[in-house]
Scaffold this motif. Structure first.
Motif, PDB file in Angstrom:
ATOM      1  N   SER A  97    -113.111  53.658  -0.406  1.00 23.38           N
ATOM      2  CA  SER A  97    -111.023  53.763  -0.601  1.00 23.38           C
ATOM      3  C   SER A  97    -110.607  54.426  -1.284  1.00 23.38           C
ATOM      4  CB  SER A  97    -110.877  52.569  -0.444  1.00 23.38           C
ATOM      5  OG  SER A  97    -108.508  52.640  -0.789  1.00 23.38           O
ATOM      6  N   PHE A  98    -111.165  54.247  -2.783  1.00 21.61           N
ATOM      7  CA  PHE A  98    -110.968  55.264  -4.302  1.00 21.61           C
ATOM      8  C   PHE A  98    -111.663  56.670  -4.345  1.00 21.61           C
ATOM      9  CE2 PHE A  98    -109.762  50.939  -6.341  1.00 21.61           C
ATOM     10  CZ  PHE A  98    -108.542  51.537  -6.247  1.00 21.61           C
ATOM     11  N   ILE A  99    -112.765  56.833  -3.800  1.00 20.15           N
ATOM     12  CA  ILE A  99    -113.035  58.233  -3.238  1.00 20.15           C
ATOM     13  C   ILE A  99    -112.051  58.823  -2.319  1.00 20.15           C
ATOM     14  CG2 ILE A  99    -115.115  59.211  -2.422  1.00 20.15           C
ATOM     15  CD1 ILE A  99    -117.414  56.750  -3.587  1.00 20.15           C
ATOM     16  N   SER A 100    -112.198  58.251  -0.996  1.00 18.55           N
ATOM     17  CA  SER A 100    -110.465  58.854  -0.666  1.00 18.55           C
ATOM     18  C   SER A 100    -109.463  59.590  -1.149  1.00 18.55           C
ATOM     19  CB  SER A 100    -110.627  58.080   0.528  1.00 18.55           C
ATOM     20  OG  SER A 100    -109.614  57.325   0.692  1.00 18.55           O
ATOM     21  N   ILE A 101    -109.152  58.675  -2.056  1.00 13.81           N
ATOM     22  CA  ILE A 101    -108.182  59.197  -2.835  1.00 13.81           C
ATOM     23  C   ILE A 101    -108.518  60.522  -3.563  1.00 13.81           C
ATOM     24  CG2 ILE A 101    -106.177  57.707  -5.036  1.00 13.81           C
ATOM     25  CD1 ILE A 101    -106.439  55.652  -3.580  1.00 13.81           C
ATOM     26  N   ASP A 102    -109.370  60.118  -4.464  1.00 14.82           N
ATOM     27  CA  ASP A 102    -109.925  61.263  -5.396  1.00 14.82           C
ATOM     28  C   ASP A 102    -110.170  62.374  -4.771  1.00 14.82           C
ATOM     29  OD1 ASP A 102    -111.941  62.132  -7.903  1.00 14.82           O
ATOM     30  OD2 ASP A 102    -112.969  62.661  -6.269  1.00 14.82           O
ATOM     31  N   ARG A 103    -110.438  62.556  -3.415  1.00  9.53           N
ATOM     32  CA  ARG A 103    -110.560  63.744  -2.596  1.00  9.53           C
ATOM     33  C   ARG A 103    -109.420  64.476  -2.018  1.00  9.53           C
ATOM     34  NH1 ARG A 103    -114.177  66.660  -3.972  1.00  9.53           N
ATOM     35  NH2 ARG A 103    -113.404  65.427  -5.788  1.00  9.53           N
ATOM     36  N   TYR A 104    -108.763  63.375  -2.074  1.00  7.36           N
ATOM     37  CA  TYR A 104    -106.901  63.610  -1.760  1.00  7.36           C
ATOM     38  C   TYR A 104    -107.030  64.723  -2.528  1.00  7.36           C
ATOM     39  CZ  TYR A 104    -101.698  64.462  -0.919  1.00  7.36           C
ATOM     40  OH  TYR A 104    -101.205  63.996  -1.533  1.00  7.36           O
ATOM     41  N   TYR A 105    -106.769  64.564  -4.427  1.00  8.56           N
ATOM     42  CA  TYR A 105    -106.459  65.249  -4.966  1.00  8.56           C
ATOM     43  C   TYR A 105    -107.061  66.153  -5.579  1.00  8.56           C
ATOM     44  CZ  TYR A 105    -102.884  61.242  -6.189  1.00  8.56           C
ATOM     45  OH  TYR A 105    -101.675  60.243  -6.371  1.00  8.56           O
ATOM     46  N   ALA A 106    -107.846  66.407  -5.255  1.00 10.96           N
ATOM     47  CA  ALA A 106    -109.575  67.206  -5.558  1.00 10.96           C
ATOM     48  C   ALA A 106    -108.774  68.115  -3.769  1.00 10.96           C
ATOM     49  CB  ALA A 106    -110.765  67.387  -5.094  1.00 10.96           C
ATOM     50  N   VAL A 107    -108.197  67.596  -3.077  1.00 18.95           N
ATOM     51  CA  VAL A 107    -108.210  69.160  -1.493  1.00 18.95           C
ATOM     52  C   VAL A 107    -107.019  69.591  -1.963  1.00 18.95           C
ATOM     53  CG1 VAL A 107    -108.092  69.271   0.202  1.00 18.95           C
ATOM     54  CG2 VAL A 107    -110.167  68.511  -1.044  1.00 18.95           C
ATOM     55  N   CYS A 108    -106.300  68.188  -1.789  1.00 19.24           N
ATOM     56  CA  CYS A 108    -104.154  68.713  -1.616  1.00 19.24           C
ATOM     57  C   CYS A 108    -103.404  69.633  -3.018  1.00 19.24           C
ATOM     58  CB  CYS A 108    -103.821  67.479  -1.436  1.00 19.24           C
ATOM     59  SG  CYS A 108    -104.941  67.688   0.405  1.00 19.24           S
ATOM     60  N   ASP A 109    -104.543  68.837  -4.025  1.00 17.92           N
ATOM     61  CA  ASP A 109    -103.501  69.417  -5.306  1.00 17.92           C
ATOM     62  C   ASP A 109    -104.953  69.981  -6.396  1.00 17.92           C
ATOM     63  OD1 ASP A 109    -101.721  69.398  -7.312  1.00 17.92           O
ATOM     64  OD2 ASP A 109    -101.086  67.527  -7.200  1.00 17.92           O
ATOM     65  N   PRO A 110    -105.069  70.588  -6.155  1.00 12.51           N
ATOM     66  CA  PRO A 110    -106.119  70.782  -6.980  1.00 12.51           C
ATOM     67  C   PRO A 110    -105.920  71.411  -8.528  1.00 12.51           C
ATOM     68  CG  PRO A 110    -106.326  72.616  -5.226  1.00 12.51           C
ATOM     69  CD  PRO A 110    -104.705  71.259  -5.106  1.00 12.51           C
ATOM     70  N   LEU A 111    -104.746  72.267  -8.631  1.00  6.46           N
ATOM     71  CA  LEU A 111    -104.094  72.634  -9.698  1.00  6.46           C
ATOM     72  C   LEU A 111    -103.892  71.370 -11.226  1.00  6.46           C
ATOM     73  CD1 LEU A 111    -101.680  75.338  -8.715  1.00  6.46           C
ATOM     74  CD2 LEU A 111    -104.498  75.565  -9.163  1.00  6.46           C
ATOM     75  N   ARG A 112    -103.708  70.293  -9.990  1.00  8.21           N
ATOM     76  CA  ARG A 112    -103.331  68.761 -11.474  1.00  8.21           C
ATOM     77  C   ARG A 112    -104.141  68.481 -11.103  1.00  8.21           C
ATOM     78  NH1 ARG A 112     -97.045  67.623 -10.025  1.00  8.21           N
ATOM     79  NH2 ARG A 112     -98.095  68.266  -7.561  1.00  8.21           N
ATOM     80  N   TYR A 113    -105.195  68.932 -10.282  1.00 11.64           N
ATOM     81  CA  TYR A 113    -106.683  67.202 -10.132  1.00 11.64           C
ATOM     82  C   TYR A 113    -107.181  66.929 -11.090  1.00 11.64           C
ATOM     83  CZ  TYR A 113    -111.207  65.289  -9.464  1.00 11.64           C
ATOM     84  OH  TYR A 113    -111.866  64.717  -8.881  1.00 11.64           O
ATOM     85  N   LYS A 114    -107.378  67.794 -11.861  1.00 17.96           N
ATOM     86  CA  LYS A 114    -108.400  66.884 -13.794  1.00 17.96           C
ATOM     87  C   LYS A 114    -107.348  66.563 -14.796  1.00 17.96           C
ATOM     88  CE  LYS A 114    -112.138  70.864 -13.797  1.00 17.96           C
ATOM     89  NZ  LYS A 114    -112.494  71.843 -14.493  1.00 17.96           N
TER      90      LYS A 114
END
Length: 338
Positions: free
Chosen positions: A114-131
Motif C-alpha cells: 500500500s505504501f509503495i503504491s502511494i510512493d509511486r503515485y507521487y513519483a508519477v503524478c507529482d514528479p516536480l515535488r516528489y523529492k
C-alpha cells in the motif's frame, strides 16, 4: 483414525493422506518456500550492497523484501507441517508465537504494498515535488507504520485472546482440540482483521492505481491534442516521464491483480466463516492461506524483475562480482531509468 495426541477424546485428528500425496505436498511447499527466500534475499542484497540503489523507494522495497523473507523463513515451514499433517507438534505457546508472527508479517507485507503504491503515485503524478514530499524521513515513517501496526494488532489479538472473545464457550467445546494450531476469529475480530489487514490497504492500492491510470491517460490525451509543432518538442521533453508513467501503471496493475488473486479468497473466507457457523473446511482454509503466502513469493518478481537494475544486480550476485573491489559503486543503470 490416527490422532495427534495421546488423549484421544481431546485430540485433533491426524491427516489420513497417503505417503505419495504428502510427499507431493511437501515438495510443492518446499519449492514455494525456497523461491520466496531466494527471490527476496536477492532483493535485500542488491539494495543493501549497491549504493546507486540507496533511494527512498528502494528502502521501502527492501523493507518489504525483509518482511517476505522472514515470512518464508519463520512462518511457512511450520505452516507446511501443520497443513500436511493436520497436527501441531511445537507446543501451545509456540502456536501463539507462530500465529501472531504469521498475521503480523502477512499484514506488514500488504501494508508495504500500500505504501509503495502511494510512493509511486507521487513519483508519477507529482514528479516536480516528489523529492520534497517523499524524503527518507517519510519513508522511514512508512516503514515504521508497516511493521508496528501489524505487530501490535497481531500479538495483541492472539496473546490477549481477543480473536475469540465472546464465543469462548463455543470455541473450547466445538473447535479447540489438543495437537492443533488453527487461527480462529469471532464475528467482530474477523471483521476487524479483514478491515485492517486487507480492506483498508487494498482500497488504498486500488484508488492509487486508478488515479495513476487516469492521470497517465489524461496527460497522453493532452499531448496528442496539442499542435503538431509543439508536439515534437514535448515528446522529447516528456518521453522519459511518459515511459515511467506507463511502467508504473503496468507494474501497479500487475501488483493489484496478484495481490487480489492471492489474498482476496482467504480474507473473504475469514470474514464469512463466523457468519456461516464455521462451516468452511479447515483444509480449504489452509489452501487459501498458502495462496496468500504466494503473494510474498511473487512480490520480488513483480517489483524487482521489472526493473533493469535488478537483472544486472542478479548477474553480479550469481557470478560473485559483488565481492570485487568497488563493486558497490557500480552503475547498474542510467539515472533516468533507475
Amino acid at each position: 483414525m490416527p490422532f495427534c495426541h495421546n488423549i484421544l477424546n481431546m485430540s485433533c485428528v491426524k491427516s489420513t493422506w497417503s505417503n505419495d500425496v504428502r510427499a507431493s505436498l511437501y515438495s510443492l511447499m518446499v519449492l514455494v518456500i525456497l523461491t520466496t527466500l531466494v527471490g527476496n534475499l536477492i532483493v535485500i542484497i542488491s539494495i543493501s550492497h549497491f549504493k546507486q540503489l540507496h533511494t527512498p523507494t528502494n528502502w521501502l522495497i527492501h523493507s518489504m523484501a525483509t518482511v517476505d523473507f522472514l515470512l518464508g523463513c519463520l512462518v511457512m515451514p511450520y505452516s507446511m507441517v501443520r497443513c500436511v499433517e493436520h497436527c501441531w507438534y511445537f507446543g501451545e505457546f509456540f502456536c501463539k508465537i507462530h500465529t501472531s508472527t504469521d498475521i503480523m508479517l502477512s499484514s506488514a507485507s500488504i501494508f508495504h504494498l500500500s505504501f509503495i503504491s502511494i510512493d509511486r503515485y507521487y513519483a508519477v503524478c507529482d514528479p516536480l515535488r516528489y523529492k520534497a514530499r517523499i524524503n527518507i524521513l517519510v519513508i522511514f515513517v512508512m516503514i515504521f507504520i508497516s511493521w508496528s501496526v501489524p505487530a501490535v494488532f497481531a500479538f495483541g489479538m492472539i496473546f490477549l485472546e481477543l480473536n475469540f472473545k465472546g464465543v469462548e464457550e463455543m470455541y473450547y467445546k466445538h473447535v479447540h482440540c489438543m495437537g492443533g494450531c488453527s487461527v480462529f476469529f469471532s464475528k467482530i475480530s474477523g471483521v476487524l482483521a479483514f478491515m485492517i489487514s486487507f480492506y483498508i490497504p487494498g482500497s488504498i492500492m486500488l484508488c492509487v492505481y486508478y488515479r495513476i491510470y487516469f492521470i497517465a491517460n489524461g496527460q497522453a490525451r493532452s499531448i496528442n491534442g496539442m499542435n503538431q509543432n509543439f508536439q515534437i518538442g514535448l515528446e522529447e521533453k516528456h518521453g522519459i516521464l511518459r515511459s515511467k508513467e506507463r511502467k508504473a501503471a503496468k507494474t501497479l496493475g500487475i501488483v493489484m491483480g496478484v495481490f487480489l488473486v492471492c489474498w482476496c479468497p482467504f480474507f473473504l473466507c475469514t470474514l464469512m466463516d463466523p457468519f456461516l457457523d464455521y462451516t468452511i473446511p479447515p483444509t480449504l482454509n489452509d489452501a487459501l492461506i498458502w495462496c496468500g503466502y504466494l503473494n510474498s513469493t511473487f512480490n520480488p518478481m513483480v517489483y524487482a524483475f521489472f526493473y533493469p537494475w535488478f537483472r544486472k544486480a542478479l548477474k553480479m550476485i550469481l557470478f560473485g562480482k559483488i565481492f570485487q573491489k568497488d563493486s558497490s559503486i557500480c552503475k547498474l543503470v542510467l539515472e533516468s531509468n533507475s
